[in-house]
Design a protein around this motif. Structure first.
Motif, mmCIF file in Angstrom:
data_model
loop_
_atom_site.group_PDB
_atom_site.id
_atom_site.type_symbol
_atom_site.label_atom_id
_atom_site.label_comp_id
_atom_site.label_asym_id
_atom_site.label_seq_id
_atom_site.Cartn_x
_atom_site.Cartn_y
_atom_site.Cartn_z
ATOM 1 N N THR A 134 -32.990 -1.511 -19.997
ATOM 2 C CA THR A 134 -31.640 -0.961 -19.936
ATOM 3 C C THR A 134 -31.691 0.389 -19.228
ATOM 4 O OG1 THR A 134 -31.218 -2.057 -22.037
ATOM 5 C CG2 THR A 134 -29.612 -0.424 -21.332
ATOM 6 N N TYR A 150 -35.839 -6.586 -22.854
ATOM 7 C CA TYR A 150 -34.672 -5.899 -22.291
ATOM 8 C C TYR A 150 -35.113 -4.641 -21.558
ATOM 9 C CZ TYR A 150 -31.795 -8.821 -25.308
ATOM 10 O OH TYR A 150 -31.199 -9.889 -25.908
ATOM 11 N N SER A 199 -31.275 -5.653 -17.623
ATOM 12 C CA SER A 199 -31.977 -6.859 -17.187
ATOM 13 C C SER A 199 -32.715 -7.419 -18.399
ATOM 14 C CB SER A 199 -32.935 -6.574 -16.028
ATOM 15 O OG SER A 199 -33.940 -5.686 -16.422
ATOM 16 N N GLN A 224 -35.614 -10.304 -19.421
ATOM 17 C CA GLN A 224 -36.646 -11.240 -18.977
ATOM 18 C C GLN A 224 -36.981 -12.176 -20.131
ATOM 19 O OE1 GLN A 224 -40.221 -9.510 -17.424
ATOM 20 N NE2 GLN A 224 -41.154 -11.489 -17.057
ATOM 21 N N THR A 265 -35.665 -13.814 -14.977
ATOM 22 C CA THR A 265 -35.046 -12.512 -15.209
ATOM 23 C C THR A 265 -33.571 -12.594 -14.858
ATOM 24 O OG1 THR A 265 -37.105 -11.349 -14.703
ATOM 25 C CG2 THR A 265 -35.086 -10.056 -14.626
ATOM 26 N N PHE A 266 -32.734 -12.086 -15.749
ATOM 27 C CA PHE A 266 -31.293 -12.018 -15.557
ATOM 28 C C PHE A 266 -30.916 -10.550 -15.511
ATOM 29 C CE2 PHE A 266 -27.371 -11.029 -17.857
ATOM 30 C CZ PHE A 266 -26.434 -11.681 -17.078
ATOM 31 N N GLU A 267 -30.023 -10.178 -14.577
ATOM 32 C CA GLU A 267 -29.534 -8.803 -14.532
ATOM 33 C C GLU A 267 -28.012 -8.824 -14.480
ATOM 34 O OE1 GLU A 267 -31.512 -5.282 -12.746
ATOM 35 O OE2 GLU A 267 -29.966 -5.556 -11.222
ATOM 36 N N THR A 268 -27.393 -7.910 -15.204
ATOM 37 C CA THR A 268 -25.933 -7.832 -15.180
ATOM 38 C C THR A 268 -25.477 -7.527 -13.759
ATOM 39 O OG1 THR A 268 -26.062 -5.510 -15.884
ATOM 40 C CG2 THR A 268 -25.675 -7.154 -17.596
ATOM 41 N N SER A 269 -24.333 -8.093 -13.387
ATOM 42 C CA SER A 269 -23.840 -7.918 -12.023
ATOM 43 C C SER A 269 -23.122 -6.586 -11.817
ATOM 44 C CB SER A 269 -22.906 -9.072 -11.654
ATOM 45 O OG SER A 269 -21.814 -9.118 -12.545
#
Length: 79
Positions: free
Chosen positions: A34, A32, A50, A52, A57-61
């Motif tokens: 943050t 994470y 985000s 990983q 990798t995912f990131e909040t919109s």
């Protein structure tokens, strides 16, 4: 007296579930990142998170309000 469905959902540990998922499929847990950001006219803490997991990798919109812990839980839930 039991736990209602909405209370059960609120108590779900999404970070723990995501960690289990990643560890079953990849050699390492999710990581994470943050970041606290400032949003005009809003004094509550805002966070972009985000996550990983392996090479993905995912990131909040959008920013998540509340504590850092809450933001990471919400990001894991979204993922």
């Amino acid at each position: 007296m039991g736990v209602t469905m909405s209370e059960e959902i609120q108590q779900t540990n999404y970070k723990g579930l995501l960690q289990q998922y990643c560890l079953l499929r990849y050699p390492s847990p999710p990581v994470y990142e943050t970041r606290k950001i400032t949003v005009e006219n809003d004094n509550s803490p805002q966070w972009m998170v985000s996550i990983q997991c392996a090479k993905d990798t995912f990131e909040t919109s959008k920013p998540i309000s509340g504590s850092k812990k809450h933001a990471e839980q919400e990001a894991a839930k979204q993922l």
